[in-house]
Motif scaffolding. Structure first.
Motif, PDB file in Angstrom:
ATOM      1  N   ARG A  48       0.843  -1.336   0.020  1.00 34.21           N
ATOM      2  CA  ARG A  48      -0.054   0.014   0.220  1.00 34.21           C
ATOM      3  C   ARG A  48       0.916   1.368   0.028  1.00 34.21           C
ATOM      4  O   ARG A  48       0.348   2.372   0.313  1.00 34.21           O
ATOM      5  N   ILE A  49       2.204   1.235  -0.405  1.00 38.06           N
ATOM      6  CA  ILE A  49       3.008   2.412  -0.441  1.00 38.06           C
ATOM      7  C   ILE A  49       2.832   3.206  -1.816  1.00 38.06           C
ATOM      8  O   ILE A  49       2.720   4.456  -1.867  1.00 38.06           O
ATOM      9  N   CYS A  50       2.064   2.451  -2.571  1.00 38.38           N
ATOM     10  CA  CYS A  50       1.926   3.054  -4.132  1.00 38.38           C
ATOM     11  C   CYS A  50       0.567   3.353  -4.097  1.00 38.38           C
ATOM     12  O   CYS A  50       0.041   3.789  -5.224  1.00 38.38           O
ATOM     13  N   VAL A  51      -0.048   3.652  -3.280  1.00 38.22           N
ATOM     14  CA  VAL A  51      -1.556   4.342  -3.383  1.00 38.22           C
ATOM     15  C   VAL A  51      -1.756   5.704  -3.885  1.00 38.22           C
ATOM     16  O   VAL A  51      -0.985   6.547  -3.655  1.00 38.22           O
ATOM     17  N   VAL A  52      -2.820   5.717  -4.601  1.00 39.16           N
ATOM     18  CA  VAL A  52      -3.157   7.008  -5.333  1.00 39.16           C
ATOM     19  C   VAL A  52      -4.580   7.312  -5.361  1.00 39.16           C
ATOM     20  O   VAL A  52      -5.275   6.276  -5.125  1.00 39.16           O
ATOM     21  N   GLU A  53      -5.045   8.465  -5.509  1.00 41.11           N
ATOM     22  CA  GLU A  53      -6.351   8.786  -5.766  1.00 41.11           C
ATOM     23  C   GLU A  53      -6.944   8.742  -6.965  1.00 41.11           C
ATOM     24  O   GLU A  53      -6.223   9.024  -7.685  1.00 41.11           O
ATOM     25  N   VAL A  54      -8.062   8.061  -7.173  1.00 45.42           N
ATOM     26  CA  VAL A  54      -8.869   8.019  -8.399  1.00 45.42           C
ATOM     27  C   VAL A  54     -10.227   8.571  -8.542  1.00 45.42           C
ATOM     28  O   VAL A  54     -10.868   8.137  -7.660  1.00 45.42           O
ATOM     29  N   LYS A  55     -10.430   9.625  -9.307  1.00 45.03           N
ATOM     30  CA  LYS A  55     -11.654  10.170  -9.506  1.00 45.03           C
ATOM     31  C   LYS A  55     -13.022   9.086  -9.638  1.00 45.03           C
ATOM     32  O   LYS A  55     -12.810   8.111 -10.443  1.00 45.03           O
ATOM     33  N   GLY A  56     -13.729   9.103  -8.516  1.00 45.53           N
ATOM     34  CA  GLY A  56     -14.937   8.236  -8.392  1.00 45.53           C
ATOM     35  C   GLY A  56     -14.572   7.019  -7.596  1.00 45.53           C
ATOM     36  O   GLY A  56     -15.614   6.201  -7.306  1.00 45.53           O
ATOM     37  N   ALA A  57     -13.425   6.627  -7.346  1.00 43.87           N
ATOM     38  CA  ALA A  57     -13.161   5.613  -6.586  1.00 43.87           C
ATOM     39  C   ALA A  57     -13.563   5.798  -4.857  1.00 43.87           C
ATOM     40  O   ALA A  57     -13.144   6.938  -4.501  1.00 43.87           O
ATOM     41  N   LYS A  58     -13.932   4.820  -4.193  1.00 41.09           N
ATOM     42  CA  LYS A  58     -14.393   5.191  -2.992  1.00 41.09           C
ATOM     43  C   LYS A  58     -13.275   5.225  -1.844  1.00 41.09           C
ATOM     44  O   LYS A  58     -13.321   5.704  -0.834  1.00 41.09           O
ATOM     45  N   SER A  59     -12.043   4.518  -2.514  1.00 41.66           N
ATOM     46  CA  SER A  59     -10.927   4.616  -1.405  1.00 41.66           C
ATOM     47  C   SER A  59      -9.573   4.822  -2.213  1.00 41.66           C
ATOM     48  O   SER A  59      -9.587   4.642  -3.621  1.00 41.66           O
ATOM     49  N   LEU A  60      -8.613   4.915  -1.634  1.00 45.06           N
ATOM     50  CA  LEU A  60      -7.008   4.822  -2.532  1.00 45.06           C
ATOM     51  C   LEU A  60      -6.938   3.625  -2.968  1.00 45.06           C
ATOM     52  O   LEU A  60      -7.392   2.646  -2.521  1.00 45.06           O
ATOM     53  N   VAL A  61      -6.398   3.467  -4.177  1.00 44.96           N
ATOM     54  CA  VAL A  61      -5.948   2.249  -4.756  1.00 44.96           C
ATOM     55  C   VAL A  61      -4.574   2.129  -4.843  1.00 44.96           C
ATOM     56  O   VAL A  61      -3.971   3.238  -5.250  1.00 44.96           O
ATOM     57  N   ALA A  62      -4.227   0.917  -5.089  1.00 46.60           N
ATOM     58  CA  ALA A  62      -2.804   0.401  -5.323  1.00 46.60           C
ATOM     59  C   ALA A  62      -2.489   0.511  -6.833  1.00 46.60           C
ATOM     60  O   ALA A  62      -3.024  -0.134  -7.747  1.00 46.60           O
ATOM     61  N   SER A  63      -1.591   1.576  -7.091  1.00 47.94           N
ATOM     62  CA  SER A  63      -1.420   1.955  -8.321  1.00 47.94           C
ATOM     63  C   SER A  63      -0.572   0.820  -9.139  1.00 47.94           C
ATOM     64  O   SER A  63      -0.639   0.894 -10.506  1.00 47.94           O
ATOM     65  N   CYS A  64      -0.035  -0.204  -8.548  1.00 50.19           N
ATOM     66  CA  CYS A  64       1.023  -1.163  -9.228  1.00 50.19           C
ATOM     67  C   CYS A  64       0.119  -2.291  -9.940  1.00 50.19           C
ATOM     68  O   CYS A  64       0.694  -2.897 -10.713  1.00 50.19           O
ATOM     69  N   VAL A  65      -1.218  -2.162  -9.427  1.00 49.05           N
ATOM     70  CA  VAL A  65      -1.844  -3.463 -10.124  1.00 49.05           C
ATOM     71  C   VAL A  65      -3.191  -2.517 -10.711  1.00 49.05           C
ATOM     72  O   VAL A  65      -4.132  -3.662 -10.964  1.00 49.05           O
ATOM     73  N   TYR A  66      -3.562  -1.444 -10.571  1.00 50.80           N
ATOM     74  CA  TYR A  66      -4.802  -0.777 -10.907  1.00 50.80           C
ATOM     75  C   TYR A  66      -4.686  -0.436 -12.435  1.00 50.80           C
ATOM     76  O   TYR A  66      -3.828   0.298 -12.610  1.00 50.80           O
ATOM     77  N   PRO A  67      -5.441  -0.986 -13.382  1.00 54.12           N
ATOM     78  CA  PRO A  67      -5.280  -0.578 -14.750  1.00 54.12           C
ATOM     79  C   PRO A  67      -5.999   0.569 -14.955  1.00 54.12           C
ATOM     80  O   PRO A  67      -6.986   1.336 -14.393  1.00 54.12           O
ATOM     81  N   VAL A  68      -5.349   1.398 -16.019  1.00 51.93           N
ATOM     82  CA  VAL A  68      -5.826   2.598 -16.499  1.00 51.93           C
ATOM     83  C   VAL A  68      -7.103   2.385 -17.261  1.00 51.93           C
ATOM     84  O   VAL A  68      -7.344   1.238 -18.022  1.00 51.93           O
TER      85      VAL A  68
END
Length: 581
Positions: A48-68
């Motif tokens: 969870r070090i790589c978390v980022v904010e994504v518009k519309g997401a309810k919580s921070l997401v892990a950028s290493c596995v979250y697809p664009v």
């Protein structure tokens, strides 16, 4: 590949569909920190070090596995994101033994670096119960201290997903989770092959090689001992990284100068023994082809691969070349031929090697590695240990002059140099074997089909009215795939090269450790290999059988390749081991 349009920190970018947010950010010149993530090795989104904010997401997401996705909006630097990363680090530190001043990774620790970057100034904010210091030093090559482990599982990922061994994993659950072996066996009791890839990917000081530098300093200080050192080809292509030089810088001359100033009596080149290995190995291969020997013949230069074969493919140990590895051939030649010429009792020689490989620490203790009645090699150091020695005595590495190896065991060919890259042993052997079979001089010495960092490579060469089928594998998971095809009859070869580490020795478990931020986006293996191929291309002698010192060794001492004396000194035997250790 189709591109999609998205925004990162308000800036619109176009990236390939299927990318992760982490990859997209990299393309936008934004570094998102990671700890557990290693591309194609450990993609689990756990730390969870790589978390980022994504518009519309309810919580921070892990950028290493979250697809664009098309129209996605991402923020990597908001207060919420930075605060989350900082809290995660503080929680990791709450169970971490923070003895940074005495830790071998201090200054090169990914956890330490992230704490500095994210301004974690209250490392004891969540101080509570600490994990007990569970130290496993049962293996000959490494130490694991779980009090420094952050449970990133990189070591587990590389052992299982890359090497296909899987002898380590998480035990227990929840707060009590720790990395270990089944039934709490010591690592040395398992079928671990000592490749050290787990050490190479560890972000902290939880996994380290066993340090033998004090033994070397003591030997050098002993006036009754003659301390000689050999260095493997891959060391010169990576050592400079420990002193801030670009990846792939060849520092051979400065390395030799440093070793002399450390106090070694003579500084020799393992490449000499690589040439010697080719003379014996090529002879053995041709003998098997001509006289109905066991085929395919498989190289025996990589001790991690040899131990893997003994554990997991014991029925194929007859396929292994009986040649000792270059490290061991060098030690055997040093304590027989060289000792005789110099008038030195082999018992008074301390034979030291500097290797890119942790499995060499296991290899020096194998049976049938004592040509002179004493161990061929007494101490094997990693590239990292050599760097620590240089720093310890205060040598200014970058300003050292360029110096050359000592003779006669320092003379080598380009074929010996490329041993460090996957495919290099095969190419070196082919240069000699083809000329031996045809009696003609090769017009081109570059067997490019076996070059490159692909896990498995195949080629067929028409030589002397016969088709010679060869294969090259690096990384033990790839070795398993290749050998299963051979056993099933799906594939047939005459000669196979296998290296235990992905990419070959340039990516050995004893090489300088690079952080995930580099490993994920830089082809370290290719850059280091290029340094070796460039050196090979520039050398006046590029074939092992044309090395004058090798010719002299046979004329004065061994007789001819494959002779009885050569077998006594340069060849070895193997053991069929169980998978359980």
């Amino acid at each position: 590949m189709e591109n999609i349009t998205m925004k990162i920190n308000g800036v619109q970018i176009s990236v390939p569909a299927g990318s992760t947010i982490l990859e997209a950010a990299r393309m936008a010149h934004i570094k998102i920190p990671t700890l557990c993530y290693l591309k194609e090795i450990n993609e689990i989104g756990a730390c969870r070090i790589c978390v980022v904010e994504v518009k519309g997401a309810k919580s921070l997401v892990a950028s290493c596995v979250y697809p664009v996705s098309e129209g996605m909006e991402v923020w990597t630097n908001t207060p919420k994101v930075l605060d989350s990363r900082k809290k995660t680090l503080q929680l990791i530190l709450s169970t971490h033994r923070k003895e940074c001043l005495s830790c071998v990774r201090s200054g090169n620790c990914e956890l330490q670096q992230l704490c500095q970057e994210l301004k974690v100034d209250d490392e004891n904010k969540y101080a509570g119960e600490m994990h007990p210091s569970m130290v496993d030093d049962s293996a000959p090559h490494m130490i694991r201290d779980n009090s420094k482990c952050i449970l990133c599982r990189r070591c587990v990922g590389v052992c299982e997903n890359v090497q296909g061994i899987g002898v380590i994993g998480p035990n227990a659950r929840g707060f009590s989770t720790y990395i270990g072996q089944a039934f709490d066996m010591g690592l040395g009791e398992t079928s671990c092959v000592s490749c050290g890839q787990c050490i190479a990917v560890c972000p902290t000081g939880a996994l380290t090689e066993k340090d033998n530098t004090d033994q070397v300093f003591a030997a050098i200080a002993d006036p009754t001992k003659h301390v000689f050192v050999q260095t493997a080809p891959s060391v010169r292509a990576a050592l400079g990284e420990e002193f801030g030089m670009p990846i792939g810088t060849n520092v051979e001359g400065k390395m030799v100068a440093a070793l002399r100033r450390l106090g070694f009596e003579k500084v020799f080149d393992t490449d000499f023994a690589s040439d010697l290995t080719i003379m014996e190995e090529a002879h053995e291969f041709l003998d098997r082809v001509k006289n109905g020997g066991v085929l395919p013949m498989i190289t025996s230069c990589s001790p991690g691969w040899v131990k893997y074969c003994e554990h997991y493919f014991p029925d194929m140990t007859e396929n292994l070349s009986s040649c000792k590895s270059p490290q061991q051939m060098f030690g055997a030649t040093l304590k027989t031929y060289y000792a005789g010429k110099a008038g030195i009792d082999p018992k008074d020689i301390v034979s030291v090697s500097v290797m890119p490989c942790t499995a060499k620490k296991f290899e020096i203790g194998r049976d049938d590695q004592d040509a002179a009645g004493v161990a061929d090699v007494d101490i094997s150091l990693t590239t990292r240990e050599l760097a620590r020695m240089i720093k310890r005595v205060g040598l200014d590495f970058e300003s050292l002059p360029e110096e050359t190896f000592d003779d006669p065991l320092g003379e080598s060919s380009g074929a010996g140099v490329i041993f460090g890259a996957t495919g290099g042993v095969m190419e070196a052997a082919l240069r000699t074997a083809v000329e031996s079979l045809t009696g003609e001089t090769l017009e081109s010495l570059d067997f490019t089909q076996v070059r490159g960092t692909e896990g498995i490579k195949e080629a067929t060469y028409h030589v002397a009215d016969m088709d010679i089928k060869v294969a090259v594998a690096s990384g033990l998971g790839n070795a398993r795939t290749l050998l299963n095809k051979v056993k099933s009859g799906e594939a047939q070869y005459h000669f196979i090269e296998i290296m235990g580490c992905p990419g070959g020795c340039v990516n050995g478990g004893g090489q300088p450790q690079q952080p995930g931020s580099v490993r994920n986006f830089t082809d370290i293996r290719a850059l280091r290999a290029k340094a070796l191929y460039d050196q090979d291309a520039a050398m006046p002698i590029r074939k092992s059988h044309e090395n004058p010192s090798i010719k002299r060794l046979y004329e004065e001492f061994l007789g001819e390749p494959g002779s009885h004396k050569a077998h006594e000194i340069l060849h070895t035997t193997y053991v069929k081991r169980s998978v359980n250790g």
